[in-house]
Design a protein around this motif. Structure first.
Motif, PDB file in Angstrom:
ATOM      1  N   UNK A   1      -3.464   0.558 -14.103  1.00  2.00           N
ATOM      2  CA  UNK A   1      -2.189  -0.119 -14.491  1.00  2.00           C
ATOM      3  C   UNK A   1      -1.701   1.359 -14.445  1.00  2.00           C
ATOM      4  N   UNK A   2      -0.346   1.741 -14.913  1.00  2.00           N
ATOM      5  CA  UNK A   2       0.579   2.405 -14.780  1.00  2.00           C
ATOM      6  C   UNK A   2       1.365   1.998 -14.994  1.00  2.00           C
ATOM      7  N   UNK A   3       2.447   2.400 -16.508  1.00  2.00           N
ATOM      8  CA  UNK A   3       3.957   2.243 -17.309  1.00  2.00           C
ATOM      9  C   UNK A   3       4.713   3.126 -17.300  1.00  2.00           C
ATOM     10  N   UNK A   4       6.100   3.110 -17.169  1.00  3.28           N
ATOM     11  CA  UNK A   4       7.087   4.011 -17.668  1.00  3.28           C
ATOM     12  C   UNK A   4       6.838   5.143 -16.795  1.00  3.28           C
TER      13      UNK A   4
ATOM     14  N   UNK B   1       4.192   4.701 -14.243  1.00  6.61           N
ATOM     15  CA  UNK B   1       5.031   3.806 -13.039  1.00  6.61           C
ATOM     16  C   UNK B   1       5.530   5.043 -12.231  1.00  6.61           C
ATOM     17  N   UNK B   2       6.870   5.554 -12.857  1.00  9.59           N
ATOM     18  CA  UNK B   2       7.478   6.237 -11.980  1.00  9.59           C
ATOM     19  C   UNK B   2       7.012   7.186 -10.730  1.00  9.59           C
ATOM     20  N   UNK B   3       5.436   7.943 -12.021  1.00 12.87           N
ATOM     21  CA  UNK B   3       4.937   9.158 -11.017  1.00 12.87           C
ATOM     22  C   UNK B   3       3.652   8.608 -10.199  1.00 12.87           C
ATOM     23  N   UNK B   4       3.428   7.197  -9.799  1.00 13.72           N
ATOM     24  CA  UNK B   4       1.939   6.931  -8.998  1.00 13.72           C
ATOM     25  C   UNK B   4       3.208   6.352  -7.813  1.00 13.72           C
ATOM     26  N   UNK B   5       4.468   5.999  -7.877  1.00 13.53           N
ATOM     27  CA  UNK B   5       5.763   5.836  -7.014  1.00 13.53           C
ATOM     28  C   UNK B   5       5.716   7.192  -6.589  1.00 13.53           C
ATOM     29  N   UNK B   6       6.346   8.842  -7.052  1.00 18.17           N
ATOM     30  CA  UNK B   6       6.524   9.298  -6.315  1.00 18.17           C
ATOM     31  C   UNK B   6       5.478  10.369  -5.180  1.00 18.17           C
TER      32      UNK B   6
ATOM     33  N   UNK C   1      -4.239  -1.921  -2.940  1.00 17.09           N
ATOM     34  CA  UNK C   1      -5.663  -0.995  -4.051  1.00 17.09           C
ATOM     35  C   UNK C   1      -4.999  -1.944  -5.500  1.00 17.09           C
ATOM     36  N   UNK C   2      -6.277  -2.349  -6.235  1.00 25.18           N
ATOM     37  CA  UNK C   2      -6.132  -2.576  -7.548  1.00 25.18           C
ATOM     38  C   UNK C   2      -5.236  -1.963  -8.333  1.00 25.18           C
ATOM     39  N   UNK C   3      -3.823  -1.421  -8.512  1.00 22.35           N
ATOM     40  CA  UNK C   3      -3.241  -1.160  -8.937  1.00 22.35           C
ATOM     41  C   UNK C   3      -1.895  -1.579  -9.020  1.00 22.35           C
ATOM     42  N   UNK C   4      -1.250  -1.960 -10.793  1.00 21.26           N
ATOM     43  CA  UNK C   4      -0.023  -1.978 -10.474  1.00 21.26           C
ATOM     44  C   UNK C   4       1.311  -1.562 -11.358  1.00 21.26           C
TER      45      UNK C   4
END
Length: 240
Positions: free
Chosen positions: A93-96, A99-104, A179-182
């Motif tokens: 689980x990634x926030x802020x 969120x941006x880093x996993x998207x990139x 993937x189990x990733x939000x």
């Protein structure tokens, strides 16, 4: 309390005043003791599969002073580490910043956009997919969330689904389809009190984004109790 073990990936300097607060915030949101959270320094260490073995779930939060749009060598090393994390199969689980880093890392696009920066509490709205999602469907169609960002995702990576949005920043939450990733642009690990303490630690945010004195900013913020439940829903429906 649950008995899971969590790894918090941090992107913070040694003198960052929020290093310890971030651990405490995640402990509250995850309903676990702080001793159940290990910390990994992504700024100075490359993540390997061996770092993940003893943990049930990985969380990534904010970054303090570091932008995902950076072209510095540390960022490229971090992106390799995050791709390795995505390939590991671990629940994440990634926030802020996360969120941006996993998207990139997965092929999305992130920009610096001060004009559309968000600070404080803002409404977000579930997409149709969000209303059907096992985690986000536990939330009302509109809820308040805690925010503090200048960068934003303008293109989601392939193989993801948008779960929440608003009129200023369209990409507010997404999941990886296989993937189990939000990931959320906002901070479900915060409460109203911890948001205030975080902004006090980074007074330049109030000056640059809100453009009002801190006392006025504080009065404008509202509690977002629905967003504070998201990590527990994630544990129940994804980790558990």
């Amino acid at each position: 309390m649950n008995d899971y073990r969590f790894l918090l990936i941090q992107i913070r300097d040694a003198d960052d005043p929020i290093r310890e607060q971030e651990i405490a915030c995640f402990a509250t949101a995850l309903d676990c003791p702080a001793s159940s959270i290990g910390v990994f320094d992504l700024l100075n260490t490359e993540l390997q599969s061996s770092h993940l073995i003893n943990y049930d779930m990985v969380v990534i939060g904010g970054s303090g002073r570091y932008s995902v749009t950076s072209e510095a060598p540390w960022m490229y090393k971090a992106l390799v580490s995050l791709q390795r994390l995505l390939d590991s199969g671990k629940p994440v689980f990634a926030s802020c910043w996360g969120f941006q880093a996993l998207a990139r890392a997965a092929g999305g696009q992130v920009i610096h956009d001060l004009e559309n920066a968000e600070l404080g509490t803002h409404h977000v709205f579930l997409t149709d997919a969000g209303k059907q999602d096992p985690v986000f469907s536990q939330l009302p169609e509109s809820f308040l969330a805690y925010m503090g960002h200048e960068d934003r995702v303008i293109e989601l990576p392939p193989g993801t689904t948008l779960l929440a949005t608003n009129s200023r920043v369209a990409q507010q939450a997404f999941r990886f389809d296989h993937r189990p990733v939000y990931c959320t642009q906002f901070h479900p690990e915060l409460t109203l009190d911890s948001l205030h303490k975080r902004i006090e630690a980074y007074p330049e945010y109030c000056e640059r984004i809100a453009k009002i004195p801190f006392d006025e900013f504080r009065r404008q913020c509202e509690p977002g109790p629905e967003s504070e439940s998201i990590l527990r829903y994630f544990i129940k429906h994804v980790v558990g």
